[in-house]
Design a protein around this motif. Structure first.
Motif, PDB file in Angstrom:
ATOM      1  N   SER B  16      59.806  38.974  39.982  1.00 56.40           N
ATOM      2  CA  SER B  16      60.958  39.185  39.534  1.00 56.40           C
ATOM      3  C   SER B  16      61.481  39.843  38.251  1.00 56.40           C
ATOM      4  O   SER B  16      62.139  40.547  38.252  1.00 56.40           O
ATOM      5  N   CYS B  39      61.066  39.449  44.678  1.00 55.13           N
ATOM      6  CA  CYS B  39      61.213  38.830  43.487  1.00 55.13           C
ATOM      7  C   CYS B  39      61.205  37.327  43.495  1.00 55.13           C
ATOM      8  O   CYS B  39      61.627  36.744  42.327  1.00 55.13           O
ATOM      9  N   LEU B  40      60.515  36.722  44.503  1.00 54.71           N
ATOM     10  CA  LEU B  40      60.488  35.065  44.133  1.00 54.71           C
ATOM     11  C   LEU B  40      59.062  34.728  44.013  1.00 54.71           C
ATOM     12  O   LEU B  40      58.082  34.825  45.177  1.00 54.71           O
ATOM     13  N   THR B  44      60.008  29.951  41.115  1.00 57.14           N
ATOM     14  CA  THR B  44      61.130  30.716  40.492  1.00 57.14           C
ATOM     15  C   THR B  44      62.489  30.131  41.147  1.00 57.14           C
ATOM     16  O   THR B  44      63.445  30.149  40.286  1.00 57.14           O
ATOM     17  N   ALA B  48      65.738  28.778  39.419  1.00 56.49           N
ATOM     18  CA  ALA B  48      67.134  29.328  39.680  1.00 56.49           C
ATOM     19  C   ALA B  48      68.119  28.188  40.101  1.00 56.49           C
ATOM     20  O   ALA B  48      69.392  28.212  39.777  1.00 56.49           O
ATOM     21  N   TYR B  60      70.941  33.303  41.185  1.00 56.73           N
ATOM     22  CA  TYR B  60      70.348  34.391  41.527  1.00 56.73           C
ATOM     23  C   TYR B  60      69.365  34.960  40.570  1.00 56.73           C
ATOM     24  O   TYR B  60      69.418  34.594  39.555  1.00 56.73           O
ATOM     25  N   ASP B  61      68.679  35.903  41.020  1.00 64.40           N
ATOM     26  CA  ASP B  61      67.727  36.793  40.134  1.00 64.40           C
ATOM     27  C   ASP B  61      68.316  37.192  38.883  1.00 64.40           C
ATOM     28  O   ASP B  61      69.358  37.931  39.031  1.00 64.40           O
ATOM     29  N   THR B  84      66.141  42.248  50.065  1.00 69.16           N
ATOM     30  CA  THR B  84      65.332  41.643  48.901  1.00 69.16           C
ATOM     31  C   THR B  84      65.768  39.996  48.831  1.00 69.16           C
ATOM     32  O   THR B  84      66.643  39.707  49.355  1.00 69.16           O
ATOM     33  N   MET B  86      66.299  38.397  46.060  1.00 70.57           N
ATOM     34  CA  MET B  86      66.892  38.166  44.783  1.00 70.57           C
ATOM     35  C   MET B  86      67.686  37.186  44.938  1.00 70.57           C
ATOM     36  O   MET B  86      68.613  36.900  43.672  1.00 70.57           O
ATOM     37  N   ALA B  88      67.572  34.241  45.493  1.00 70.86           N
ATOM     38  CA  ALA B  88      66.968  33.004  44.896  1.00 70.86           C
ATOM     39  C   ALA B  88      67.579  31.884  45.393  1.00 70.86           C
ATOM     40  O   ALA B  88      67.656  31.556  46.638  1.00 70.86           O
TER      41      ALA B  88
END
Lengths: 103, 443
Positions: B16, B39-40, B44, B48, B60-61, B84, B86, B88
């Protein structure tokens, strides 16, 4: 002659839950057979006994001339709830590389 | 001989908080077809989920906006498709945010949000966790439960023509496996190829970790230009072999050594690396350095995908309090030990048996290893503990700070903190009961 593993091999630490994985990769592939002989799961468990509370499983990877040590109960309960300074155990590759072997 | 079809996939982020610039360089100069941003991490998504509960338009990210402002114009110009995780805890809100950014920049883009990983509403508490063997109900209040989805959750979004596919919890290698299945027409019947693709996905998922990051030691493992470390791309061929490379002019190193380290990274069993897509075999992978910063990955394989999916469950694990103070010079260790003893006594009521004491600089991270290393000139005392409330956890930092005037001589540089801790446990769920879907948004 005794030498430390960091003179012979490199390593990377990984984590999954409370399990630590440590690779052991010789700088020279020709050293792989000697590593198999000298760096057994038992010896790694003995070397890391103050860190690894569970068992150590060794995988041999002749395809890439490398060893993988999967160490159970090694991360103070696991990264998410550990109080350790390095909860992932990312520095522990260098703990393995401190191990002395007859070379 | 007919030339094999080739797809180039770039890995622009491995976690992330990863650096923003390498993804932009890959997109601008890497001639890539797909850009993947992983990114997770394990918890994470639970963090989130908490942000989403506080504000339904979030979750989200946190770097989504910054990454998209940079990348959207480039991927649109170059015809690169972005995949992605991202999203989350809120892939829908993330998609809407991306559309906002696209509209503001006058870019036409089709975004697909993959959902179905959130299974929180189906958790009963009776499920046994893989790590502990105990039921989930024996842990703290549950915040999130997300199944690891596979490449099959991303495929329909690619088939629908999305420029950007944004997911929540998806297994990291699946972000790479999905575009390969899509481009080469592979199915889950092609277990050997999915296994090979998973090897490539695994090598790519941590981005800079295969190009010399988390590798260099500056002495025996020298990596040039770490300050401008390039992230990897993989040229993947339709027979499943791949070549790992990076953009010319970027820093870093791709060698047998860097690729071997990453191949074994976080692997529990190299004979059966389990993802939602396959049980991949890493023991038949072969690596060849074909030129500078190019390693060919061949071999590898797999057998059938698992019938059950792993579900990560986030729960409230309490509050961690921390305090640190520095002692230096003569008797530094004696003074640090004295301070630790004082704090242990002062906090005996609140923390009867669960304070952790570390002497940073004195093997605190590696107890019992190599006591032959010389002692350092200074030592930083760290005290930590877990409590049910933030107020109790804060006592650790308060007592550490109070050492200034109520503790040993020459203590300085106190830092203190309290953090809410989210723990993660895993359970298994029948994959037939998990139904990924996707929604499309257009600017």
């Amino acid at each position: 002659m005794k030498t430390k593993l960091y003179n012979i091999a490199h390593s990377r630490a990984g984590d999954k839950g409370n399990t630590l994985m440590l690779s052991l990769i010789p700088f020279e592939e020709s050293d792989y057979p000697a590593l198999i002989e000298k760096v057994t799961a038992e010896k790694v468990k003995e070397h890391l006994k103050s860190i690894v509370k569970g068992k150590v499983i060794r995988y041999e990877m002749p395809n890439i001339s490398s060893l993988l040590f999967v160490c159970e109960e090694a991360l103070s309960g696991g990264v998410t709830t550990s109080l350790a300074i390095d909860p992932h155990g990312k520095t522990l590759n260098y703990a393995l590389l401190e191990m002395e072997v007859e070379w | 001989m007919k030339e094999l079809k080739k797809i180039r996939i770039g890995a622009g982020a491995g976690f992330s908080g990863d650096r923003l610039e390498p993804a932009e360089i890959l997109a601008r100069k890497g001639a890539i077809n797909y850009l993947v941003l992983e990114c997770l991490a394990e918890r994470t998504i639970a963090l989130a989920q908490k942000r989403k509960l506080a504000d339904p338009s979030k979750g989200y990210d946190p770097l989504l906006e910054r990454r998209m402002e940079i990348l959207l114009p480039v991927i649109k110009e170059k015809g690169i498709r972005l995949i992605t995780n991202m999203g989350a805890a809120n892939a829908i809100a993330a998609s809407q945010k991306i559309i906002d950014i696209a509209v503001r920049n006058n870019i036409r883009v089709k975004v697909a949000a993959v959902t179905g990983d959130d299974v929180l509403s189906r958790i009963t508490g009776n499920e046994t966790t893989l790590e502990s063997g105990k039921p989930l109900s024996s842990f703290g209040k549950i915040i999130s439960a997300n199944a690891y989805l596979g490449a099959d959750s991303i495929l329909p979004a690619l088939e629908a023509g999305a420029d950007v596919v944004i997911t929540g919890r998806v297994a990291d290698p699946s972000l790479v496996v999905a575009p390969l299945m899509h481009e080469f027409g592979w199915t889950y019947e092609d277990t050997e190829l999915i296994g090979k693709a998973t090897v490539t996905g695994h090598l790519m998922e941590c981005a800079g970790q295969v190009t010399g990051g988390y590798f260099a030691d500056g002495v025996k493992k020298v990596v040039p230009g770490l300050e401008i470390l390039g992230h990897p791309f993989a040229d993947v061929y339709e027979d499943g072999t791949s070549v790992i490379g990076k953009v010319e002019g970027t820093g870093g190193l791709i060698s047998l050594a860097t690729v071997k380290e990453q191949l074994l990274y976080e692997v529990l069993n190299p004979h059966a690396y389990l993802t939602p897509d396959v049980s991949a075999d890493f023991t038949s992978v072969s690596l060849n350095q074909i030129s500078e910063d190019r390693v060919k990955v061949s071999g590898g394989g797999g057998s059938s995908k698992p019938d059950q999916l792993k579900v990560s469950v986030g729960y409230h694990a309490g509050f961690m309090g921390e305090g640190e103070i520095l002692y230096a010079g003569t008797f530094a260790m004696e003074r640090a030990e004295m301070a630790a003893g004082i704090i242990s006594l002062r906090l005996k009521g609140a923390f009867p048996d669960n304070l952790r004491i570390d002497y940073i600089g004195r093997h605190s991270g590696h107890p019992g290893i190599s006591q032959d290393h010389p002692a350092s000139y200074e030592v930083r005392l760290r005290i930590s503990g877990m409590a049910d409330s933030a107020d109790i956890a804060a006592l650790i930092g308060e007592e550490t700070e109070a050492l200034y005037t109520n503790g040993p001589s020459g203590g300085g540089g106190v830092r203190k903190s309290v953090n809410e801790i989210i723990g993660v446990q895993s359970i298994l769920m029948d994959r037939k009961s998990i139904h990924p879907s996707f929604s499309v948004f257009e600017s």
